[in-house]
Scaffold this motif. Structure first.
Motif, short mmCIF file in Angstrom:
data_model
loop_
_atom_site.label_atom_id
_atom_site.label_comp_id
_atom_site.label_asym_id
_atom_site.label_seq_id
_atom_site.Cartn_x
_atom_site.Cartn_y
_atom_site.Cartn_z
N ARG A 225 0.85 -1.19 0.00
CA ARG A 225 0.00 0.00 0.00
C ARG A 225 0.89 1.24 0.00
O ARG A 225 1.76 1.39 0.86
CB ARG A 225 -0.93 0.00 1.22
N ASP B 72 -6.43 1.05 0.88
CA ASP B 72 -6.62 0.06 -0.18
C ASP B 72 -5.40 0.03 -1.08
O ASP B 72 -4.52 0.90 -1.01
CB ASP B 72 -7.87 0.39 -1.01
N LEU B 73 -5.37 -0.98 -1.97
CA LEU B 73 -4.30 -1.07 -2.94
C LEU B 73 -4.47 0.00 -4.01
O LEU B 73 -5.58 0.42 -4.32
CB LEU B 73 -4.29 -2.46 -3.58
N CYS B 74 -3.37 0.44 -4.56
CA CYS B 74 -3.40 1.50 -5.56
C CYS B 74 -4.03 1.00 -6.85
O CYS B 74 -3.67 -0.05 -7.38
CB CYS B 74 -1.98 1.99 -5.84
#
Length: 332
Positions: free
Chosen positions: A89, A176-178
């Motif tokens: 992250r 959250d993930l990019c």
């Protein structure tokens, strides 16, 4: 009770191990072909700057611009994929820079295809005026307009990002993930993305299709070179395929959103990997394969540079091996 807890712990550890092994496997399977095509793209970019004929011909200059944008997008997409696979992250500024680079290069590709299609249309329908219309100066102006239009799109997206109140966050670290979806921090960003994507690809599709129809009509004329018209028609068909593949990459997120409602997370991740390979990786490799192998002027020079670079990597290894054998064969 302790046996049950131990069993649950073993199952959880086993699932984590399988998930880790699967991520490593898929990361390897996507990174290896990506590196191969980055190498081929880089060699083709070098090839297009190695001869004066490539630097002084409009269609090769436009091809360089298209290939450069595709190569940047290929590298950026693989970096984003590895970040997601490793569950890394990043901060909002880093993710914003990565996604804005993606938006910049994603727009440049279809716009360059439009300019390349118009160049082929002029070459077939107005052959006597082609040299005066399609000049190096006009080609440079067209490329500047393409980059300016793409940069304007990025600037608007950055302004929409700044509407979000980042000062209310405790940290700039993302939860959250990019991804592109993660950067839709305000509702208007998503609406703008959909509207701009539709406008861009409808306009580009109409322009390329109109050029194709114009070439088809010109091919029936008795004064038109049939061989040149046929080659231009095939080239425009390839441009349409490339444009369709670029459009499919923009429809990736809505499709995954719809699939997520009926599929489990594990199945969704696997489908997402398949989409990534088919929709992101393969279209970015088409330019090098299509033009590098199809164009009679580029192909011998490209093969020469590829073979020379492969020989440079093989010959030192052989020399090192032979010197080692010779050294080990000496009496002590």
């Amino acid at each position: 009770m302790s046996a049950t807890n131990q069993s649950k712990t073993n199952i959880t550890v086993g699932q984590q191990y399988v998930g880790l092994l699967e991520r490593v496997l898929f990361s390897t399977l996507t990174t290896m072909p990506c590196c191969v095509f980055l190498f081929i793209n880089g060699t083709l970019l070098f090839t297009l700057r190695s001869k004066p004929v490539f630097c002084e011909t409009s269609r090769y200059i436009l091809l360089y611009n298209l290939l450069f944008a595709d190569t940047l997008l290929l590298a950026q997409s693989q970096l984003m994929y590895l970040l997601s696979a490793c569950r890394i992250r990043v901060t909002y500024p880093v993710c914003g820079a990565l996604t804005m680079l993606s938006k910049l290069t994603t727009v440049i590709s279809p716009l360059t295809l439009v300019v390349m299609s118009m160049e082929r249309y002029v070459a077939v329908c107005y052959p006597l005026r082609h040299a005066t219309i399609v000049t190096i100066r006009n080609t440079a102006v067209a490329i500047i307009v393409v980059w300016a239009f793409s940069s304007l799109n990025v600037l608007i997206r950055v302004i929409l990002l700044l509407i979000f109140s980042f000062q209310d966050l405790q940290s700039l670290q993302m939860k959250d993930l990019c991804s592109d979806i993660a950067m839709f921090l305000v509702p208007i960003s998503e609406h703008y993305d959909k509207a701009y994507t539709c406008f861009l690809f409808v306009s580009a599709g109409v322009a390329v299709t109109s050029s194709y129809i114009g070439v088809m009509i010109a091919a029936r004329s008795a004064s038109t070179d049939k061989a040149s018209a046929r080659k231009a028609r095939n080239t425009l068909l390839l441009h349409l395929v490339q444009l369709g593949l670029s459009l499919s990459s923009t429809m990736n997120s809505p499709l995954l959103t719809a699939i997520s409602e009926i599929a489990s997370r594990v199945v969704l991740v696997r489908i997402q990997i398949v989409f990534y390979v088919c929709v992101f990786l393969l279209p970015r490799c088409l330019s090098a394969l299509i033009y590098g192998l199809r164009d009679q002027t580029i192909r011998p020079v490209l093969m020469y540079h590829l073979c020379c670079q492969l020989k440079r990597s093989v010959i030192p290894a052989k020399a090192e091996r032979s010197s080692f054998v010779k050294f080990s064969g000496r009496p002590s």
